[in-house]
Design a protein around this motif. Sequence first.
Motif, mmCIF file in Angstrom:
data_model
loop_
_atom_site.group_PDB
_atom_site.id
_atom_site.type_symbol
_atom_site.label_atom_id
_atom_site.label_comp_id
_atom_site.label_asym_id
_atom_site.label_seq_id
_atom_site.Cartn_x
_atom_site.Cartn_y
_atom_site.Cartn_z
ATOM 1 N N ASP A 105 0.807 -1.224 0.000
ATOM 2 C CA ASP A 105 0.000 0.000 0.000
ATOM 3 C C ASP A 105 0.840 1.274 0.000
ATOM 4 O O ASP A 105 0.294 2.369 -0.112
ATOM 5 C CB ASP A 105 -0.945 0.018 1.203
ATOM 6 C CG ASP A 105 -2.056 -1.006 1.068
ATOM 7 O OD1 ASP A 105 -2.352 -1.427 -0.066
ATOM 8 O OD2 ASP A 105 -2.623 -1.396 2.100
ATOM 9 N N PHE A 106 2.152 1.134 0.142
ATOM 10 C CA PHE A 106 3.033 2.300 0.153
ATOM 11 C C PHE A 106 3.676 2.456 -1.223
ATOM 12 O O PHE A 106 4.480 1.622 -1.631
ATOM 13 C CB PHE A 106 4.117 2.151 1.228
ATOM 14 C CG PHE A 106 3.564 2.136 2.621
ATOM 15 C CD1 PHE A 106 3.264 3.319 3.282
ATOM 16 C CD2 PHE A 106 3.320 0.937 3.275
ATOM 17 C CE1 PHE A 106 2.734 3.304 4.563
ATOM 18 C CE2 PHE A 106 2.801 0.911 4.556
ATOM 19 C CZ PHE A 106 2.505 2.098 5.202
ATOM 20 N N PRO A 107 3.347 3.543 -1.946
ATOM 21 C CA PRO A 107 3.916 3.724 -3.281
ATOM 22 C C PRO A 107 5.408 4.061 -3.262
ATOM 23 O O PRO A 107 6.094 3.872 -4.262
ATOM 24 C CB PRO A 107 3.104 4.871 -3.878
ATOM 25 C CG PRO A 107 2.449 5.552 -2.739
ATOM 26 C CD PRO A 107 2.356 4.561 -1.622
ATOM 27 N N GLY A 108 5.912 4.545 -2.123
ATOM 28 C CA GLY A 108 7.322 4.902 -2.049
ATOM 29 C C GLY A 108 7.782 5.096 -0.617
ATOM 30 O O GLY A 108 6.993 5.032 0.333
ATOM 31 N N GLN A 109 9.075 5.366 -0.475
ATOM 32 C CA GLN A 109 9.697 5.526 0.838
ATOM 33 C C GLN A 109 9.115 6.716 1.599
ATOM 34 O O GLN A 109 8.951 6.652 2.814
ATOM 35 C CB GLN A 109 11.219 5.677 0.674
ATOM 36 C CG GLN A 109 12.005 5.519 1.947
ATOM 37 C CD GLN A 109 12.103 4.083 2.422
ATOM 38 O OE1 GLN A 109 11.788 3.142 1.699
ATOM 39 N NE2 GLN A 109 12.553 3.903 3.649
ATOM 40 N N ALA A 110 8.788 7.787 0.894
ATOM 41 C CA ALA A 110 8.262 8.982 1.572
ATOM 42 C C ALA A 110 6.967 8.665 2.317
ATOM 43 O O ALA A 110 6.774 9.106 3.457
ATOM 44 C CB ALA A 110 8.037 10.113 0.563
ATOM 45 N N GLU A 111 6.090 7.893 1.705
ATOM 46 C CA GLU A 111 4.821 7.544 2.342
ATOM 47 C C GLU A 111 5.041 6.602 3.534
ATOM 48 O O GLU A 111 4.397 6.746 4.578
ATOM 49 C CB GLU A 111 3.872 6.906 1.325
ATOM 50 C CG GLU A 111 3.398 7.862 0.249
ATOM 51 C CD GLU A 111 4.381 8.052 -0.910
ATOM 52 O OE1 GLU A 111 4.097 8.880 -1.788
ATOM 53 O OE2 GLU A 111 5.449 7.385 -0.943
ATOM 54 N N ALA A 112 5.959 5.667 3.381
ATOM 55 C CA ALA A 112 6.278 4.761 4.490
ATOM 56 C C ALA A 112 6.907 5.540 5.646
ATOM 57 O O ALA A 112 6.578 5.309 6.815
ATOM 58 C CB ALA A 112 7.212 3.647 4.019
ATOM 59 N N ARG A 113 7.789 6.476 5.324
ATOM 60 C CA ARG A 113 8.414 7.304 6.362
ATOM 61 C C ARG A 113 7.372 8.162 7.083
ATOM 62 O O ARG A 113 7.444 8.357 8.294
ATOM 63 C CB ARG A 113 9.484 8.217 5.762
ATOM 64 C CG ARG A 113 10.707 7.484 5.293
ATOM 65 C CD ARG A 113 11.777 8.427 4.765
ATOM 66 N NE ARG A 113 12.735 8.598 5.861
ATOM 67 C CZ ARG A 113 13.026 9.754 6.423
ATOM 68 N NH1 ARG A 113 12.480 10.864 5.999
ATOM 69 N NH2 ARG A 113 13.893 9.805 7.418
ATOM 70 N N ALA A 114 6.419 8.689 6.341
ATOM 71 C CA ALA A 114 5.368 9.515 6.958
ATOM 72 C C ALA A 114 4.566 8.686 7.962
ATOM 73 O O ALA A 114 4.285 9.151 9.073
ATOM 74 C CB ALA A 114 4.457 10.111 5.887
ATOM 75 N N MET A 115 4.194 7.469 7.579
ATOM 76 C CA MET A 115 3.440 6.607 8.496
ATOM 77 C C MET A 115 4.295 6.236 9.704
ATOM 78 O O MET A 115 3.833 6.285 10.843
ATOM 79 C CB MET A 115 2.954 5.350 7.783
ATOM 80 C CG MET A 115 2.197 4.395 8.703
ATOM 81 S SD MET A 115 0.735 5.107 9.504
ATOM 82 C CE MET A 115 -0.393 5.089 8.139
ATOM 83 N N ALA A 116 5.551 5.867 9.472
ATOM 84 C CA ALA A 116 6.442 5.506 10.576
ATOM 85 C C ALA A 116 6.626 6.684 11.531
ATOM 86 O O ALA A 116 6.619 6.514 12.753
ATOM 87 C CB ALA A 116 7.792 5.036 10.035
#
Length: 153
Positions: A105-116
């Motif tokens: 569900d994460f299109p890229g690292q930026a989105e994963a970092r935002a959730m983390a």
Amino acid sequence: MHGREAIEAHYRVAGARMAGLPVYNPALTVELLGWRAVEGVGALGVLITPWCMNLFWQPPADAELPASGERAVLSLPSGDYECTLHEDERLGRHASASLCSPMQDFPGQAEARAMAGEVLRLILAVPEAGPEPSRSGLLSRRALFRRALGGAS
């Protein structure tokens, strides 16, 4: 406390074995976000990998905890979090709590970092003074993500 670089290197090696699996998201890389010492707790951060996102906890060396593979509770002012204990020759004793898997569900690292980052903000938050919150149960992964996404807990 092991350094962020050593933990990330360990999971990059694991990532080489995971790369061909359907749960692997090639848009993501291994990153341990927010790694820090927390008084009385040890060290913790959120580990992003192409296959999962985990709360990563390294308890103090003198902490009395169950054996590897067993569950332990990480108690923070924001709540109690159930983690699975691990023992590794390179990383020593550490624990993890699954936050998200797979990571498609994460299109890229930026989105994963935002959730983390939002997860870290929530779990490290010190509740405002007032009535003692009920600690009758562990905060579920679903409840934590509901909070992170702006919903009610």
